[in-house]
Design a protein around this motif. Sequence first.
Motif, PDB file in Angstrom:
ATOM      1  N   UNK A   1      29.144  -2.038  -9.414  1.00  0.00           N
ATOM      2  CA  UNK A   1      29.341  -1.055 -10.370  1.00  0.00           C
ATOM      3  C   UNK A   1      30.643  -0.885 -10.930  1.00  0.00           C
ATOM      4  N   UNK A   2      31.611  -1.149 -10.457  1.00  0.00           N
ATOM      5  CA  UNK A   2      32.905  -1.187 -10.947  1.00  0.00           C
ATOM      6  C   UNK A   2      33.001  -2.014 -12.433  1.00  0.00           C
ATOM      7  N   UNK A   3      32.233  -2.943 -12.514  1.00  0.00           N
ATOM      8  CA  UNK A   3      32.337  -3.919 -13.541  1.00  0.00           C
ATOM      9  C   UNK A   3      30.939  -3.456 -14.749  1.00  0.00           C
ATOM     10  N   UNK A   4      30.484  -2.269 -14.110  1.00  0.00           N
ATOM     11  CA  UNK A   4      29.394  -2.090 -15.258  1.00  0.00           C
ATOM     12  C   UNK A   4      29.931  -1.685 -16.459  1.00  0.00           C
ATOM     13  N   UNK A   5      30.804  -0.936 -16.848  1.00  0.00           N
ATOM     14  CA  UNK A   5      31.592  -0.919 -18.206  1.00  0.00           C
ATOM     15  C   UNK A   5      31.589  -1.970 -18.827  1.00  0.00           C
ATOM     16  N   UNK A   6      32.188  -2.849 -18.393  1.00  0.00           N
ATOM     17  CA  UNK A   6      32.549  -4.052 -19.144  1.00  0.00           C
ATOM     18  C   UNK A   6      31.400  -4.827 -19.480  1.00  0.00           C
ATOM     19  N   UNK A   7      30.424  -4.812 -18.682  1.00  0.00           N
ATOM     20  CA  UNK A   7      29.112  -5.673 -18.845  1.00  0.00           C
ATOM     21  C   UNK A   7      28.335  -4.877 -19.983  1.00  0.00           C
ATOM     22  N   UNK A   8      28.409  -3.537 -20.126  1.00  0.00           N
ATOM     23  CA  UNK A   8      27.903  -2.499 -21.110  1.00  0.00           C
ATOM     24  C   UNK A   8      28.465  -2.877 -22.469  1.00  0.00           C
ATOM     25  N   UNK A   9      29.893  -2.864 -22.399  1.00  0.00           N
ATOM     26  CA  UNK A   9      30.568  -3.279 -23.705  1.00  0.00           C
ATOM     27  C   UNK A   9      30.187  -4.677 -24.105  1.00  0.00           C
ATOM     28  N   UNK A  10      30.125  -5.806 -23.248  1.00  0.00           N
ATOM     29  CA  UNK A  10      29.637  -6.954 -23.893  1.00  0.00           C
ATOM     30  C   UNK A  10      28.387  -7.349 -24.356  1.00  0.00           C
ATOM     31  N   UNK A  11      27.366  -6.513 -23.526  1.00  0.00           N
ATOM     32  CA  UNK A  11      25.975  -6.336 -24.164  1.00  0.00           C
ATOM     33  C   UNK A  11      25.891  -5.751 -25.313  1.00  0.00           C
ATOM     34  N   UNK A  12      26.402  -4.636 -25.273  1.00  0.00           N
ATOM     35  CA  UNK A  12      26.452  -3.791 -26.807  1.00  0.00           C
ATOM     36  C   UNK A  12      26.965  -4.394 -27.847  1.00  0.00           C
ATOM     37  N   UNK A  13      28.112  -5.347 -27.935  1.00  0.00           N
ATOM     38  CA  UNK A  13      28.854  -6.066 -28.903  1.00  0.00           C
ATOM     39  C   UNK A  13      27.767  -7.099 -29.337  1.00  0.00           C
ATOM     40  N   UNK A  14      27.117  -8.006 -28.164  1.00  0.00           N
ATOM     41  CA  UNK A  14      26.195  -8.898 -28.801  1.00  0.00           C
ATOM     42  C   UNK A  14      24.911  -8.156 -29.392  1.00  0.00           C
ATOM     43  N   UNK A  15      24.610  -7.272 -28.851  1.00  0.00           N
ATOM     44  CA  UNK A  15      23.194  -6.691 -29.713  1.00  0.00           C
ATOM     45  C   UNK A  15      23.346  -6.143 -30.803  1.00  0.00           C
ATOM     46  N   UNK A  16      24.568  -5.570 -31.030  1.00  0.00           N
ATOM     47  CA  UNK A  16      24.807  -5.162 -32.547  1.00  0.00           C
ATOM     48  C   UNK A  16      24.951  -6.406 -33.445  1.00  0.00           C
ATOM     49  N   UNK A  17      24.940  -7.554 -33.121  1.00  0.00           N
ATOM     50  CA  UNK A  17      25.240  -8.694 -34.267  1.00  0.00           C
ATOM     51  C   UNK A  17      23.882  -9.071 -34.968  1.00  0.00           C
ATOM     52  N   UNK A  18      22.625  -8.617 -34.174  1.00  0.00           N
ATOM     53  CA  UNK A  18      21.529  -9.116 -35.027  1.00  0.00           C
ATOM     54  C   UNK A  18      20.491  -7.744 -35.008  1.00  0.00           C
ATOM     55  N   UNK A  19      19.452  -7.865 -35.834  1.00  0.00           N
ATOM     56  CA  UNK A  19      18.498  -7.037 -36.061  1.00  0.00           C
ATOM     57  C   UNK A  19      17.633  -6.952 -34.808  1.00  0.00           C
ATOM     58  N   UNK A  20      17.038  -5.797 -34.892  1.00  0.00           N
ATOM     59  CA  UNK A  20      15.737  -5.560 -33.558  1.00  0.00           C
ATOM     60  C   UNK A  20      14.920  -6.985 -33.441  1.00  0.00           C
ATOM     61  N   UNK A  21      14.272  -7.047 -34.842  1.00  0.00           N
ATOM     62  CA  UNK A  21      13.300  -8.393 -34.761  1.00  0.00           C
ATOM     63  C   UNK A  21      13.964  -9.669 -34.574  1.00  0.00           C
ATOM     64  N   UNK A  22      15.135  -9.776 -35.017  1.00  0.00           N
ATOM     65  CA  UNK A  22      15.870 -11.075 -34.661  1.00  0.00           C
ATOM     66  C   UNK A  22      15.938 -11.175 -33.038  1.00  0.00           C
ATOM     67  N   UNK A  23      16.202 -10.234 -32.403  1.00  0.00           N
ATOM     68  CA  UNK A  23      16.766 -10.255 -30.949  1.00  0.00           C
ATOM     69  C   UNK A  23      15.067 -10.518 -30.387  1.00  0.00           C
ATOM     70  N   UNK A  24      14.069  -9.833 -30.805  1.00  0.00           N
ATOM     71  CA  UNK A  24      12.891 -10.103 -30.030  1.00  0.00           C
ATOM     72  C   UNK A  24      12.411 -11.608 -30.372  1.00  0.00           C
ATOM     73  N   UNK A  25      12.898 -12.075 -31.454  1.00  0.00           N
ATOM     74  CA  UNK A  25      12.347 -13.358 -31.562  1.00  0.00           C
ATOM     75  C   UNK A  25      13.134 -14.429 -30.596  1.00  0.00           C
ATOM     76  N   UNK A  26      14.561 -14.057 -30.296  1.00  0.00           N
ATOM     77  CA  UNK A  26      15.368 -14.920 -29.644  1.00  0.00           C
ATOM     78  C   UNK A  26      14.831 -14.517 -27.955  1.00  0.00           C
ATOM     79  N   UNK A  27      14.291 -13.515 -27.649  1.00  0.00           N
ATOM     80  CA  UNK A  27      13.822 -13.306 -26.410  1.00  0.00           C
ATOM     81  C   UNK A  27      12.316 -13.466 -26.117  1.00  0.00           C
TER      82      UNK A  27
END
Length: 371
Positions: free
Chosen positions: A273-299
């Motif tokens: 849990x101590x590392x969760x804020x850092x993980x959340x920041x990194x995940x948020x940065x990446x998801x903000x770089x593409x659209x929802x449908x683009x990420x849906x295609x990635x996954x």
Amino acid sequence: MPPEHRGPLAGVRVVELESLAPGPFGAMILADLGADVVRVDRPGGPGSGRLAAPATALQRGRRVVAVDLKSPTGVADVLRLVDRADVLVEGYRPGVAERLGLGPDICRARNPRLVYARITGWGQDGPLAARAGHDIDYLAVAGALEPLRRDGEAPRAPLNMLADFAGGGMLLAVGVLAALLERERSGQGQVVDAAMVDGSALLTTFLHGMIAAGRWPAPPGGNLLDGGAPFYDTYVTADGGFMAVGALEPAFYAALLDGLGLAGDTLPAQYDPAGWPELRRRFAERFAQRTRDEWAAVFEGRDACVAPVLAPGQAAQHPHNLARGTFVQVGGEVQPAPAPRFDRTSAGPPRPAPEPARDAVSVSDILTGWS
């Protein structure tokens, strides 16, 4: 002639006394499964003058009769239906059905095999039994609303899905099915007391287990399944959409990192849990770089437990839902399909909701078909 009924409940006769959303939803489930449900409306139609669901939604699959329950003749007509019914569903406050002359004692004296199903917010007894309430109130007292928040924020009402429908109408349907099954052994009906506060509490069973095991230690919004874990949350995409992430297990988490292009980066441990804020920041940065449908295609080809967050109007067009027929056209409207599914006794698509002014039938017509 009555309409043809298929499904596992074909041949089951249900009298539904008009009420608000939870009762109609429970009766809708029975109708979806093939029961012959006859809704008893007051003159003027369902929910006349009150907050009510559109007739085209929860009222599907029924027949309808208009009866004045404040008149002796109207009560006598309903009792005639009760004589030949398997189930009666009512959603009045405690004591109302008894005052109308349609309580369980009277009905079951005439028809001992009747399953008399009652749905209320607080139940048939207890200090709050006669009190008014809505979904949000039942969740609050059941301990199901307080966890739906983040630390420092107020709880968010989950529409009226949890108490009204999951903890109410669905619980009613389960109770009816259990009572019908037991009747096959005993030959006797019984009263089903489905309370939305009870159902809401029941929905928190897993949460109580987590608390008892010491696995829910943080304030609301800081635990594994309430948005505290960065790998079980939602993220904003470049177009303002959202992606839902539920990568709990290590294998799915590895696939999440791979899809985000973070597999080779030095990151905090998943379950620290101590590392969760850092993980959340990194995940948020990446998801903000593409659209929802683009990420849906990635996954799409990855087992990462990641999915696009769809609006209700978009869900029917998702390829998986299209392939399974999860949504159907009912009377020209898109509605969720009946569930669950049966390989031998499918009930088929539901019939559109009746329009009382056009489709109402008489009690005598119903009884002729039930003879």
